[in-house]
Motif scaffolding. Structure first.
Motif, short mmCIF file in Angstrom:
data_model
loop_
_atom_site.label_atom_id
_atom_site.label_comp_id
_atom_site.label_asym_id
_atom_site.label_seq_id
_atom_site.Cartn_x
_atom_site.Cartn_y
_atom_site.Cartn_z
N LEU A 246 0.82 -1.21 0.00
CA LEU A 246 0.00 0.00 0.00
C LEU A 246 0.86 1.26 0.00
O LEU A 246 0.52 2.26 -0.66
CB LEU A 246 -0.93 -0.02 1.23
CG LEU A 246 -1.99 1.07 1.32
CD1 LEU A 246 -2.95 1.00 0.14
CD2 LEU A 246 -2.77 0.95 2.63
N THR A 247 1.97 1.22 0.71
CA THR A 247 2.89 2.37 0.73
C THR A 247 3.48 2.62 -0.66
O THR A 247 3.62 3.77 -1.09
CB THR A 247 4.02 2.12 1.74
OG1 THR A 247 3.45 1.85 3.03
CG2 THR A 247 4.93 3.33 1.84
N ALA A 248 3.82 1.53 -1.35
CA ALA A 248 4.36 1.68 -2.71
C ALA A 248 3.32 2.29 -3.65
O ALA A 248 3.65 3.14 -4.49
CB ALA A 248 4.82 0.32 -3.23
N LEU A 249 2.07 1.86 -3.52
CA LEU A 249 1.02 2.44 -4.36
C LEU A 249 0.83 3.92 -4.05
O LEU A 249 0.61 4.73 -4.96
CB LEU A 249 -0.29 1.68 -4.14
CG LEU A 249 -0.33 0.22 -4.59
CD1 LEU A 249 -1.74 -0.34 -4.43
CD2 LEU A 249 0.12 0.08 -6.04
N SER A 250 0.91 4.29 -2.78
CA SER A 250 0.78 5.71 -2.45
C SER A 250 1.95 6.51 -3.02
O SER A 250 1.80 7.68 -3.39
CB SER A 250 0.70 5.89 -0.93
OG SER A 250 1.96 5.70 -0.32
N GLY A 251 3.13 5.87 -3.10
CA GLY A 251 4.27 6.54 -3.74
C GLY A 251 4.02 6.82 -5.21
O GLY A 251 4.48 7.84 -5.74
N ALA A 252 3.28 5.92 -5.87
CA ALA A 252 2.93 6.17 -7.28
C ALA A 252 2.01 7.37 -7.40
O ALA A 252 2.12 8.16 -8.35
CB ALA A 252 2.26 4.93 -7.86
#
Length: 378
Positions: free
Chosen positions: A269-275
């Protein structure tokens, strides 16, 4: 007729009795020699029979398939890195059309380059952002995007061609066949999703002078699908290469597994928020840490209406969410590390958790330094 049949019967019986009489008159040494000869004949005949081939799949073929999947997961990592470089150099919108085979050959002559540059000049990025770009500058961003697309095709071939070969050789079990087909399908989906993402940045938006960029929703989907492809390939490869350790099921072990799965979901989820941060250029709005413009909670956190829209389209909220998720991921990984230290785990499990913890702290340090340095080249 009856008399003829009777004569035949008597003749056969006499002949059989004669053979038995001859055999019975033979010496015991002759009989033993005949028995040994018959046994040796049977042994030679059985020795000339070809041994059955090793059944497949087996341990050797599993190692081959496992190494192939690990190699594929490494290629996916390379694609993600190249995608990030393409994003940072703002090269993703330089190729304005998509052809599976024709675009594999870049422009060669001056006329071809000028024609390609002319097509780029018709789209919003050139009109609003790069209206003074020269042809050599265009060549640079074109080659960046071209390299990313060619790497994507390499990933596709690395999955599909060995799959066909291993399938024909019988290296796959029934369950592995379904999983490998899923991976190949996911690679194809990833390519289509990439073009769908790029297309969103080429669309003309009426009465808008904002910097042209791809949709943050499509960018997040593109990155998320790549991470899933990487994770699935890596997990399958390691499963086929490394046998699972047999451990006694205990409450602490079950808690550790749940803890690890929850932590993995939080990191994803953190990686998706980085996108979303990258898609909205949200890294440029507040360049201080840990506070945001001398405040823990910025004033424009919920400036958009409806409120839900802020979490996906408000750069301030998107950066705030990414900070919270990043710190939460670091705390969860640290807790996982401390929890695992009090358990008797296999050596490779301890090494994996230690490397995960080290990478988490490295990632947070990179994120904070990027923020304080005003997101270089973002």
């Amino acid at each position: 007729m009856l008399l003829s049949a009777l004569r035949t019967r008597i003749f056969c019986g006499c002949r059989s009795a004669g053979k038995q009489f001859q055999y019975s008159n033979r010496s015991p040494q002759v009989r033993q020699w005949l028995v040994k000869r018959n046994q040796s004949t049977i042994t030679v005949e059985s020795g000339t029979t070809s041994t059955p081939a090793a059944t497949v799949p087996n341990a050797a073929t599993n190692r081959i398939v496992g190494r192939w999947l690990l190699g594929c997961s490494g290629l996916v990592v390379g694609a993600v890195v190249l995608g990030g470089v393409t994003r940072l150099t703002e090269s993703g919108l330089s190729m304005v059309d998509w052809h599976l085979v024709r675009e594999m050959k870049p422009p060669q002559t001056q006329e071809e380059w000028e024609a390609e540059f002319s097509k780029y000049q018709q789209f919003p990025e050139f009109k609003i952002l790069n209206h003074d770009m020269t042809l050599p500058e265009f060549k640079f961003i074109f080659y960046m995007e071209w390299g990313h697309r060619m790497w994507g095709r390499l990933v596709g071939l690395a999955y599909i061609l060995p799959t066909i070969y291993f399938w024909r050789k019988g290296y796959f079990t029934r369950s592995v066949k379904g999983k490998v087909l899923g991976l190949c399908g996911f690679v194809f989906f990833q390519g289509l999703l990439g073009w769908y993402m790029v297309k969103s940045g080429l669309e003309e938006k009426q009465d808008s002078y904002d910097i042209p960029r791809v949709s943050q929703y499509r960018l997040s989907a593109h990155l998320g699908s790549a991470l899933l492809l990487y994770t699935a390939s890596l997990w399958m490869g390691l499963t086929m290469l490394l046998p699972a350790h047999k451990m006694v099921e205990s409450r602490r072990l079950m808690k550790l597994r749940r803890f690890a799965k929850g932590t993995g979901g939080l990191v994803f989820l953190t990686a998706l928020s980085g996108a979303f941060v990258a898609g909205l250029d949200a890294g440029l709005v507040y360049n201080s840490f840990p506070k945001m413009a001398d405040k823990w909670i910025p004033d424009d956190l919920l400036a958009f209406s409806p409120t839900l829209k802020n979490f996906f389209e408000n750069p301030t909220t998107v950066q705030f969410d990414h900070r919270i998720l990043g710190i939460s991921s670091l705390a969860a990984i640290t807790g996982l590390y401390l929890f695992s230290r009090r358990m008797l785990l296999p050596r490779r499990a301890k090494i994996a958790i230690s490397l995960l913890t080290a990478m988490a702290y490295t990632q947070v340090a990179l994120g904070i330094s990027t923020l304080l340095l005003t997101a270089p080249d973002a």
